[in-house]
Design a protein around this motif. Structure first.
Motif, PDB file in Angstrom:
ATOM      1  N   CYS A   1      46.588  36.259  39.548  1.00  6.58           N
ATOM      2  CA  CYS A   1      46.651  36.882  40.876  1.00  6.58           C
ATOM      3  C   CYS A   1      45.259  36.992  41.491  1.00  6.58           C
ATOM      4  N   ARG A   2      44.283  37.367  40.694  1.00  6.03           N
ATOM      5  CA  ARG A   2      42.906  37.466  41.196  1.00  6.03           C
ATOM      6  C   ARG A   2      42.370  36.099  41.630  1.00  6.03           C
ATOM      7  N   ILE A   3      42.675  35.070  40.851  1.00  6.00           N
ATOM      8  CA  ILE A   3      42.232  33.721  41.206  1.00  6.00           C
ATOM      9  C   ILE A   3      42.902  33.282  42.507  1.00  6.00           C
ATOM     10  N   ALA A   4      44.197  33.523  42.622  1.00  4.29           N
ATOM     11  CA  ALA A   4      44.920  33.170  43.852  1.00  4.29           C
ATOM     12  C   ALA A   4      44.379  33.953  45.040  1.00  4.29           C
ATOM     13  N   GLU A   5      44.066  35.213  44.829  1.00  7.66           N
ATOM     14  CA  GLU A   5      43.501  36.055  45.880  1.00  7.66           C
ATOM     15  C   GLU A   5      42.155  35.488  46.362  1.00  7.66           C
ATOM     16  N   ALA A   6      41.326  35.048  45.429  1.00  5.85           N
ATOM     17  CA  ALA A   6      40.025  34.465  45.776  1.00  5.85           C
ATOM     18  C   ALA A   6      40.187  33.175  46.577  1.00  5.85           C
ATOM     19  N   LYS A   7      41.274  32.464  46.329  1.00  2.00           N
ATOM     20  CA  LYS A   7      41.543  31.208  47.039  1.00  2.00           C
ATOM     21  C   LYS A   7      42.353  31.439  48.311  1.00  2.00           C
ATOM     22  N   ASP A   8      42.695  32.711  48.577  1.00  6.62           N
ATOM     23  CA  ASP A   8      43.538  33.070  49.719  1.00  6.62           C
ATOM     24  C   ASP A   8      44.867  32.322  49.660  1.00  6.62           C
ATOM     25  N   ARG A   9      45.469  32.323  48.474  1.00  6.89           N
ATOM     26  CA  ARG A   9      46.738  31.638  48.232  1.00  6.89           C
ATOM     27  C   ARG A   9      47.812  32.664  47.878  1.00  6.89           C
ATOM     28  N   PRO A  10      49.068  32.386  48.218  1.00  8.24           N
ATOM     29  CA  PRO A  10      50.153  33.298  47.839  1.00  8.24           C
ATOM     30  C   PRO A  10      50.439  33.223  46.347  1.00  8.24           C
ATOM     31  N   VAL A  11      51.112  34.239  45.840  1.00  9.28           N
ATOM     32  CA  VAL A  11      51.454  34.307  44.419  1.00  9.28           C
ATOM     33  C   VAL A  11      52.954  34.527  44.294  1.00  9.28           C
TER      34      VAL A  11
ATOM     35  N   LYS B   1      35.455  30.683  35.720  1.00  5.36           N
ATOM     36  CA  LYS B   1      35.625  29.284  35.340  1.00  5.36           C
ATOM     37  C   LYS B   1      36.624  28.546  36.236  1.00  5.36           C
ATOM     38  N   TYR B   2      37.707  29.219  36.630  1.00  6.22           N
ATOM     39  CA  TYR B   2      38.810  28.546  37.316  1.00  6.22           C
ATOM     40  C   TYR B   2      38.946  28.848  38.803  1.00  6.22           C
ATOM     41  N   LYS B   3      38.172  29.768  39.345  1.00  9.43           N
ATOM     42  CA  LYS B   3      38.363  30.158  40.748  1.00  9.43           C
ATOM     43  C   LYS B   3      38.173  29.005  41.731  1.00  9.43           C
TER      44      LYS B   3
ATOM     45  N   GLY C   1      45.211  26.390  33.571  1.00 11.88           N
ATOM     46  CA  GLY C   1      46.215  27.099  32.791  1.00 11.88           C
ATOM     47  C   GLY C   1      45.555  28.248  32.054  1.00 11.88           C
ATOM     48  N   LEU C   2      46.241  29.367  31.967  1.00 10.78           N
ATOM     49  CA  LEU C   2      45.737  30.523  31.231  1.00 10.78           C
ATOM     50  C   LEU C   2      46.545  30.651  29.944  1.00 10.78           C
ATOM     51  N   LEU C   3      45.890  30.495  28.836  1.00 10.66           N
ATOM     52  CA  LEU C   3      46.568  30.506  27.540  1.00 10.66           C
ATOM     53  C   LEU C   3      46.170  31.725  26.721  1.00 10.66           C
TER      54      LEU C   3
ATOM     55  N   TRP D   1      39.075  42.530  32.237  1.00 10.34           N
ATOM     56  CA  TRP D   1      38.421  42.522  30.928  1.00 10.34           C
ATOM     57  C   TRP D   1      37.494  41.312  30.868  1.00 10.34           C
ATOM     58  N   ALA D   2      36.632  41.265  29.854  1.00 13.50           N
ATOM     59  CA  ALA D   2      35.630  40.196  29.730  1.00 13.50           C
ATOM     60  C   ALA D   2      36.261  38.804  29.741  1.00 13.50           C
ATOM     61  N   HIS D   3      37.341  38.594  28.977  1.00 19.20           N
ATOM     62  CA  HIS D   3      37.961  37.264  28.925  1.00 19.20           C
ATOM     63  C   HIS D   3      38.601  36.901  30.266  1.00 19.20           C
ATOM     64  N   GLN D   4      39.067  37.901  31.005  1.00 17.51           N
ATOM     65  CA  GLN D   4      39.643  37.647  32.321  1.00 17.51           C
ATOM     66  C   GLN D   4      38.552  37.292  33.327  1.00 17.51           C
ATOM     67  N   ARG D   5      37.420  37.985  33.276  1.00 14.06           N
ATOM     68  CA  ARG D   5      36.300  37.659  34.160  1.00 14.06           C
ATOM     69  C   ARG D   5      35.791  36.243  33.886  1.00 14.06           C
ATOM     70  N   PHE D   6      35.713  35.879  32.594  1.00 14.93           N
ATOM     71  CA  PHE D   6      35.284  34.535  32.219  1.00 14.93           C
ATOM     72  C   PHE D   6      36.225  33.491  32.824  1.00 14.93           C
TER      73      PHE D   6
END
Length: 67
Positions: A37-47, A15-17, A23-25, A6-11
């Protein structure tokens, strides 16, 4: 994960990738887990998701329906 953000998730993703810490509030049910999960995926980090069993089952059911 194939779900569209969604728009707020893309924002938040944009912003945080590239940040080390964040923190996601978002309110309940608005996609904090998927966004993280998407941010961690972009960083190639486990979740690791830690939540009560009822929420885990609900989240897995919702994910399986979206595919």
């Amino acid at each position: 994960m194939a779900r569209t953000l969604w728009a707020h998730q893309r924002f938040a993703f944009e912003k945080y990738k590239d940040r080390e810490d964040f923190g996601l509030l978002f309110p309940t049910g608005t996609g904090k887990t998927l966004t993280a999960c998407r941010i961690a995926e972009a960083k190639d980090r486990p979740v690791l998701i830690i939540a009560p069993n009822a929420l885990c089952k609900q989240w897995l059911l919702k994910e399986s329906r979206s595919r």
